[in-house]
Design an enzyme around this catalytic site. Structure first.
Site, PDB file in Angstrom:
ATOM      1  N   ASN A   1       0.848  -1.195   0.000  1.00  0.00           N
ATOM      2  CA  ASN A   1       0.000   0.000   0.000  1.00  0.00           C
ATOM      3  C   ASN A   1       0.878   1.238   0.000  1.00  0.00           C
ATOM      4  O   ASN A   1       2.098   1.131   0.060  1.00  0.00           O
ATOM      5  CB  ASN A   1      -0.987  -0.023   1.176  1.00  0.00           C
ATOM      6  CG  ASN A   1      -0.285   0.034   2.512  1.00  0.00           C
ATOM      7  OD1 ASN A   1       0.363   1.017   2.845  1.00  0.00           O
ATOM      8  ND2 ASN A   1      -0.405  -1.038   3.285  1.00  0.00           N
TER       9      ASN A   1
ATOM     10  N   ALA B   1       1.054   2.054  11.562  1.00  0.00           N
ATOM     11  CA  ALA B   1       1.247   1.292  10.324  1.00  0.00           C
ATOM     12  C   ALA B   1      -0.057   1.066   9.576  1.00  0.00           C
ATOM     13  O   ALA B   1      -1.123   0.911  10.171  1.00  0.00           O
ATOM     14  CB  ALA B   1       1.889  -0.061  10.656  1.00  0.00           C
TER      15      ALA B   1
ATOM     16  N   PRO C   1      -4.034 -10.953  11.205  1.00  0.00           N
ATOM     17  CA  PRO C   1      -4.390 -10.568  12.572  1.00  0.00           C
ATOM     18  C   PRO C   1      -4.587  -9.056  12.646  1.00  0.00           C
ATOM     19  O   PRO C   1      -3.908  -8.309  11.942  1.00  0.00           O
ATOM     20  CB  PRO C   1      -3.155 -10.978  13.383  1.00  0.00           C
ATOM     21  CG  PRO C   1      -2.043 -11.056  12.395  1.00  0.00           C
ATOM     22  CD  PRO C   1      -2.661 -11.443  11.090  1.00  0.00           C
ATOM     23  N   ASP C   2      -5.532  -8.607  13.463  1.00  0.00           N
ATOM     24  CA  ASP C   2      -5.679  -7.173  13.723  1.00  0.00           C
ATOM     25  C   ASP C   2      -4.815  -6.869  14.947  1.00  0.00           C
ATOM     26  O   ASP C   2      -5.167  -7.226  16.077  1.00  0.00           O
ATOM     27  CB  ASP C   2      -7.150  -6.817  13.970  1.00  0.00           C
ATOM     28  CG  ASP C   2      -7.341  -5.307  14.026  1.00  0.00           C
ATOM     29  OD1 ASP C   2      -6.508  -4.633  14.677  1.00  0.00           O
ATOM     30  OD2 ASP C   2      -8.290  -4.802  13.408  1.00  0.00           O
TER      31      ASP C   2
END
Ligand code: CTP
Length: 394
Positions: A209, A273, A302-303
Site C-alpha cells: 500500500n 502502520a 491478525p488485527d
C-alpha cells in the site's frame, strides 16, 4: 538545538569533509558550534572553512589556549553542552579509550564533564580489528555514545562497515544526546508501528500500500526526543532510523504482530502502520503470465491493534490511527470503540497525505474530538508526543 553549544572535534580522515556539512546542519537547526581540528584533520579540511561555517574561532593546538586566559582547555571542554567527535578515527578512539591526552583534542576529551558522542569513520578492516572493537566497547562502557558506522563502498575502494554515518543521522543523534535523561518520557517504553506491510503472493511479488512511514517515524523520533525508550516496528520503507529508536524491520502483518508482542510490555503503543487486512498463501514458484490472471485465495490477517487492546499485557495508553477517505471523524470514532483503543488519530487521506510531508488530523479520545490545523508531520508528531507525556504523567 536552539541555544545549545556543540564542541566538535574533527579527526583526521577522508570523511572530515562531512564534518563541514554537520557544522552547517547544526547551525541551521539553531545550535552553536566550536570546532577543534586535530593535526590529522588539518590535512583534510582547513580551519578557515570550519571557522566560516561555524562563525566561531577554530582551535588547532594546545598553544592556542595558552595565551587566552579566559579560554583554557578546561573551560573550552566544559562550556559546551555536548562534545562530538566526527570523524572519530581508530587512533582518536584508541587514545580516548586509554585516556591519552597528547594534543588539544584528546586533552579536551579527558578534561570534559559533558556527554561525548563519537561518529566513527575508518577502513573496514580497521573497524573490524579486535583492538578497535575493544576500544569501542571500552568507550561505550565509559558512557561515550559511539554511533554505528554506515556500510558501503569506502574511499579506499573496499566495501563494508566503516563509512561515516550521514551528517543528518549524526545531527539526529546529537539531538537525542542533548535530551536530558530526565526527559518527560524518561523510563517509559513506547512501541510504534509504521509504514506499510507487504503480503507476498509469490517469491517475487507482493501486495503493498502507499503508506510512506513518515508519520510513524516522526512520532518515534518525537517520543525518543522526550526521553522515551522507543521500539519502532517498521514495514518496508526506505527511511533513516530515528535517533534513539530501536528499529525492528518486518514485512508482513504477521511479522509485525510478532515483533509487537515480543517488544511488550510497554507503557504506550502508537500503531501508525497501514497493515494489510488480508493475506494470501504465496505460490511457492513465480506465477507465470501464460497461466492467465491468477486467482488469489485471501485469508484474514491478525488485527494487531484489536488484539493488543484485548491482551493481558495491554499498554496503559493504546493509540490507533485511522486513514479515511469519507466521514473521517464519525468513521474513526466508531473504529476507536470497535478496536478498543484509548485514542485514535484520524486523517483524511483522500488528498496527497500518503507520502506527503504534512497532515491534518483529528485526535479522538474518550472525552471528545480535537481537530488540529494542517501541519508538517514532524509537528503533528511533537504535539502527539507531548499529549502522550501528559497522559503518562511525564
Ligand atoms: N491495524 C492493525 N492491524 C490490522 C489492521 C489495522 O493493527 N490488521 C491498526 C492500524 O495500525 C491502525 C488502526 O488499526 O492503527 C486502524 O487501521 P485501519 O486500516 O484504518 O483499520 P481497519 O480495521 O483496516 O478498518 P477498515 O479497513 O474498515 O477501514
Amino acid at each position: 538545538m536552539r541555544g545549545k553549544h556543540i564542541l566538535l572535534i574533527v579527526g583526521g580522515g577522508i570523511a572530515a569533509y562531512k564534518a563541514c556539512e554537520l557544522v552547517r546542519l547544526i547551525r541551521k537547526a539553531g545550535g552553536e558550534v566550536t570546532c577543534v581540528l586535530t593535526e590529522g584533520g588539518q590535512q583534510f579540511v582547513t580551519a578557515m572553512t570550519l571557522a566560516a561555517l561555524s562563525e566561531n574561532k577554530v582551535y588547532t593546538s594546545l598553544f592556542d589556549l595558552k595565551d587566552e586566559v579566559e579560554m583554557g582547555h578546561i573551560q573550552l571542554s566544559r562550556a559546551a553542552d555536548l562534545v562530538v567527535v566526527c570523524p572519530a578515527t581508530a587512533d582518536l578512539m584508541a587514545k580516548m579509550a586509554a585516556g591519552i591526552a597528547d594534543d588539544l583534542a584528546t586533552t579536551l576529551l579527558l578534561a570534559t564533564d559533558k556527554k561525548v558522542l563519537a561518529a566513527p569513520a575508518m577502513n573496514v578492516r580497521m573497524w573490524q580489528h579486535e583492538a578497535t572493537k575493544r576500544n569501542v566497547a571500552l568507550l561505550r562502557r565509559d558512557s561515550v555514545t559511539v554511533l554505528e558506522p554506515d556500510e558501503g563502498e569506502m574511499a579506499c575502494g573496499e566495501y563494508g562497515p566503516g563509512r561515516l554515518p550521514e551528517p543528518e543521522v549524526i545531527l539526529e543523534a546529537i539531538k537525542v544526546s542533548l535530551v536530558p535523561t530526565n526527559g518527560r518520557l524518561a523510563w517509559k517504553h513506547v512501541i510504534v508501528t509504521a509504514g506499510p506491510t507487504h503480503e507476498p503472493i509469490d517469491p517475487v511479488r507482493v501486495i503493498a500500500n502507499r503508506s510512506s512511514g513518515k508519520q510513524g517515524f516522526a512520532i518515534a523520533e518525537a517520543l525518543a526526543t522526550l526521553g522515551a525508550k522507543v521500539t519502532l516496528v517498521a514495514g518496508p520503507v526506505s527511511l533513516a532510523t530515528p535517533a534513539g529508536a530501536d528499529r525492528i524491520d518486518v514485512e508482513t502483518a504477521r511479522e509485525m504482530e510478532a515483533a509487537v508482542s515480543a517488544a511488550l510490555p510497554a507503557d504506550a503503543a502508537v500503531l501508525v502502520a497501514a497493515v494489510a487486512d488480508w493475506r494470501v498463501d504465496p505460490a511457492p514458484i513465480k506465477l507465470k503470465k501464460g497461466d492467465g490472471p491468477p486467482t488469489l485465495s485471501w485469508g484474514p490477517n491478525p488485527d494487531i491493534l484489536a488484539g493488543l487492546a484485548k491482551s493481558a499485557s495491554r499498554p496503559r495508553l493504546l493509540i490507533g490511527f485511522a486513514a479515511e477517505t469519507e466521514n473521517v471523524v464519525e468513521t474513526a470514532s466508531a473504529k476507536r470503540v470497535r478496536k478498543g483503543c484509548d485514542w485514535i488519530v484520524a486523517n483524511d487521506v483522500s488528498g496527497d497525505v500518503m507520502g506527503g510531508d504534512s497532515n491534518t488530523v483529528h485526535l479522538i479520545t474518550g472525552e471528545g474530538t480535537e481537530s488540529w490545523e494542517r501541519a508538517p508531520k514532524e509537528e503533528v508528531a511533537r504535539r502527539l508526543a507531548a499529549r502522550i507525556a501528559d497522559e503518562l504523567g511525564g
